[in-house]
Design a protein around this motif. Structure first.
Motif, PDB file in Angstrom:
ATOM      1  N   GLY A 146       0.824  -1.212   0.000  1.00 40.92           N
ATOM      2  CA  GLY A 146       0.000   0.000   0.000  1.00 40.92           C
ATOM      3  C   GLY A 146       0.853   1.255   0.000  1.00 40.92           C
ATOM      4  O   GLY A 146       0.566   2.220  -0.727  1.00 40.92           O
ATOM      5  N   GLY A 147       1.910   1.261   0.797  1.00 37.85           N
ATOM      6  CA  GLY A 147       2.817   2.410   0.824  1.00 37.85           C
ATOM      7  C   GLY A 147       3.502   2.625  -0.516  1.00 37.85           C
ATOM      8  O   GLY A 147       3.681   3.760  -0.961  1.00 37.85           O
ATOM      9  N   LEU A 148       3.882   1.531  -1.186  1.00 37.70           N
ATOM     10  CA  LEU A 148       4.538   1.636  -2.490  1.00 37.70           C
ATOM     11  C   LEU A 148       3.582   2.197  -3.544  1.00 37.70           C
ATOM     12  O   LEU A 148       3.982   2.993  -4.404  1.00 37.70           O
ATOM     13  N   ILE A 149       2.317   1.799  -3.469  1.00 35.30           N
ATOM     14  CA  ILE A 149       1.318   2.336  -4.405  1.00 35.30           C
ATOM     15  C   ILE A 149       1.168   3.843  -4.213  1.00 35.30           C
ATOM     16  O   ILE A 149       1.057   4.608  -5.174  1.00 35.30           O
ATOM     17  N   ILE A 150       1.165   4.290  -2.954  1.00 38.23           N
ATOM     18  CA  ILE A 150       1.034   5.727  -2.680  1.00 38.23           C
ATOM     19  C   ILE A 150       2.278   6.484  -3.144  1.00 38.23           C
ATOM     20  O   ILE A 150       2.181   7.567  -3.721  1.00 38.23           O
ATOM     21  N   LEU A 151       3.462   5.897  -2.913  1.00 39.64           N
ATOM     22  CA  LEU A 151       4.694   6.548  -3.353  1.00 39.64           C
ATOM     23  C   LEU A 151       4.757   6.662  -4.874  1.00 39.64           C
ATOM     24  O   LEU A 151       5.170   7.683  -5.419  1.00 39.64           O
ATOM     25  N   GLY A 269      -6.537  22.808  -1.859  1.00 42.87           N
ATOM     26  CA  GLY A 269      -7.080  22.383  -3.144  1.00 42.87           C
ATOM     27  C   GLY A 269      -6.512  21.086  -3.671  1.00 42.87           C
ATOM     28  O   GLY A 269      -6.607  20.803  -4.873  1.00 42.87           O
ATOM     29  N   TRP A 270      -5.902  20.269  -2.779  1.00 43.97           N
ATOM     30  CA  TRP A 270      -5.337  18.989  -3.221  1.00 43.97           C
ATOM     31  C   TRP A 270      -6.439  17.941  -3.332  1.00 43.97           C
ATOM     32  O   TRP A 270      -7.108  17.615  -2.344  1.00 43.97           O
ATOM     33  N   VAL A 271      -6.604  17.387  -4.522  1.00 38.38           N
ATOM     34  CA  VAL A 271      -7.602  16.345  -4.751  1.00 38.38           C
ATOM     35  C   VAL A 271      -6.890  14.992  -4.718  1.00 38.38           C
ATOM     36  O   VAL A 271      -5.965  14.759  -5.505  1.00 38.38           O
ATOM     37  N   PRO A 272      -7.276  14.091  -3.803  1.00 34.65           N
ATOM     38  CA  PRO A 272      -6.586  12.799  -3.703  1.00 34.65           C
ATOM     39  C   PRO A 272      -6.813  11.941  -4.948  1.00 34.65           C
ATOM     40  O   PRO A 272      -7.903  11.936  -5.519  1.00 34.65           O
ATOM     41  N   SER A 273      -5.780  11.230  -5.343  1.00 34.92           N
ATOM     42  CA  SER A 273      -5.875  10.353  -6.507  1.00 34.92           C
ATOM     43  C   SER A 273      -6.463   9.009  -6.101  1.00 34.92           C
ATOM     44  O   SER A 273      -6.534   8.660  -4.914  1.00 34.92           O
ATOM     45  N   SER A 274      -6.874   8.238  -7.091  1.00 38.63           N
ATOM     46  CA  SER A 274      -7.390   6.890  -6.809  1.00 38.63           C
ATOM     47  C   SER A 274      -6.297   6.014  -6.226  1.00 38.63           C
ATOM     48  O   SER A 274      -6.568   5.105  -5.432  1.00 38.63           O
ATOM     49  N   GLN A 275      -5.026   6.275  -6.590  1.00 39.41           N
ATOM     50  CA  GLN A 275      -3.914   5.491  -6.046  1.00 39.41           C
ATOM     51  C   GLN A 275      -3.791   5.687  -4.538  1.00 39.41           C
ATOM     52  O   GLN A 275      -3.459   4.743  -3.804  1.00 39.41           O
ATOM     53  N   LEU A 276      -4.045   6.928  -4.085  1.00 43.54           N
ATOM     54  CA  LEU A 276      -3.973   7.177  -2.647  1.00 43.54           C
ATOM     55  C   LEU A 276      -4.999   6.334  -1.908  1.00 43.54           C
ATOM     56  O   LEU A 276      -4.679   5.697  -0.900  1.00 43.54           O
ATOM     57  N   TRP A 277      -6.221   6.295  -2.413  1.00 46.11           N
ATOM     58  CA  TRP A 277      -7.269   5.536  -1.738  1.00 46.11           C
ATOM     59  C   TRP A 277      -6.987   4.039  -1.783  1.00 46.11           C
ATOM     60  O   TRP A 277      -7.243   3.331  -0.814  1.00 46.11           O
ATOM     61  N   LEU A 278      -6.464   3.539  -2.906  1.00 46.12           N
ATOM     62  CA  LEU A 278      -6.137   2.115  -3.000  1.00 46.12           C
ATOM     63  C   LEU A 278      -5.036   1.754  -2.014  1.00 46.12           C
ATOM     64  O   LEU A 278      -5.138   0.774  -1.264  1.00 46.12           O
ATOM     65  N   GLY A 279      -3.953   2.550  -2.013  1.00 45.30           N
ATOM     66  CA  GLY A 279      -2.857   2.284  -1.079  1.00 45.30           C
ATOM     67  C   GLY A 279      -3.298   2.398   0.364  1.00 45.30           C
ATOM     68  O   GLY A 279      -2.937   1.581   1.214  1.00 45.30           O
TER      69      GLY A 279
END
Length: 298
Positions: A146-151, A269-279
């Motif tokens: 999960g951490g690697l996906i976020i990175l 104004g930072w919109v989280p990416s789908s990768q953040l939620w998956l990780g």
């Protein structure tokens, strides 16, 4: 830094109150992170100065309360280990604030810090000789995935500044591992007192090489608010663990992720990416599994 010495809950317990205080601690830490980023990014306060002033203000806020209760004894059978723990905690704070000062999105930084329990599990198996089951090793791998996906180190958006929160996570995991060893020989009060009294002075020493920059009017307001909220957040954590079992209140600590994501969106104004939620889903799921296994074992 969101760590606190756990206290034994009362016999009656108060699960709802424990959950309330844990969520309130998450709200306070969200305010800390947001104001810290405003002070360093928008108001250009150096990260090392911000880290020192944050804990200096928190120390000023906490000391009168501690004095009324009676300062616990600093007597320790392992003073060198106590000092190492405080040093690791202080350097972790420096890396954390450095990441915020480089405009790493708050939600992304929090998600990476949430890998700390997996580093603790890894360190306990490798350095403390604790038996780690296959299931716990698998949970660690899932959490690190999960951490690697976020990175996302191979993306065009990757910058080295995102490694600062990860470095803080590693250092704070080291703090937790040392604390486990210290609590075998020292009282919880002594362990807490060492951190309380020395974190600000050590951050001062770490900030001196780059120089202490006195904040301007708005920066003063922001950093004083950060220090007060840091002290309040630690108090809320202590209340949460005093009111209910750690196994019950710990899941509510994960509320800090959506709270920080929301703050980052509203303020910056930072919109989280789908990768953040998956990780984040992998990290939270694996940490909940570790908590369930620990509760079941106990």
């Amino acid at each position: 830094m969101s760590q606190s010495t756990l206290t034994k809950p009362s016999a009656l317990g108060a699960p709802v109150a424990g959950a309330f205080w844990m969520i309130l601690a998450g709200v306070a830490f969200t305010g800390v992170n947001t104001l810290e980023q405003i002070a360093t990014v928008n108001l250009h306060l150096p990260a090392s100065t911000a880290a020192f002033l944050q804990y200096a203000v928190a120390l000023v806020v906490i000391l009168p309360w501690a004095a009324r209760r009676g300062l616990p004894s600093l007597k320790s059978r392992r003073p060198g280990l106590q000092a190492l723990r405080v040093l690791l905690a202080a350097v972790g704070v420096q890396f954390w604030v450095l990441g915020l000062s480089h405009a790493v999105p708050i939600g992304q930084a929090i998600a990476l810090v949430m890998t700390s329990p997996f580093i603790v599990t890894l360190g306990a198996g490798l350095f403390l000789g604790e038996k780690v089951s296959l299931e716990r090793w698998l949970a660690v791998l899932v959490g690190f995935a999960g951490g690697l996906i976020i990175l996302d180190p191979f993306s065009a958006e990757f910058t080295t500044s995102i490694l600062y929160p990860l470095a803080a996570s590693v250092l704070w995991a080291g703090v937790s591992l040392i604390q486990k060893k210290l609590l075998a020989v020292d009282s919880p009060e002594a362990v807490t007192a060492w951190l309380l009294l020395l974190l600000a002075p050590v951050n001062l020493v770490l900030a001196l090489p780059s120089g202490i920059v006195m904040p301007s009017g708005d920066a003063w307001i922001a950093i004083v608010a950060v220090g007060i909220m840091t002290a309040a957040a630690q108090g809320f954590l202590a209340l949460a663990y005093a009111k209910a079992d750690a196994a019950y209140v710990q899941p509510f600590d994960h509320m800090k992720l959506p709270l920080n994501v929301l703050a980052g969106w509203l303020v910056f104004g930072w919109v989280p990416s789908s990768q953040l939620w998956l990780g984040a889903a992998l990290i939270v799921g694996a940490s909940m599994f570790l908590l369930w296994r620990e509760t079941r074992r106990q």
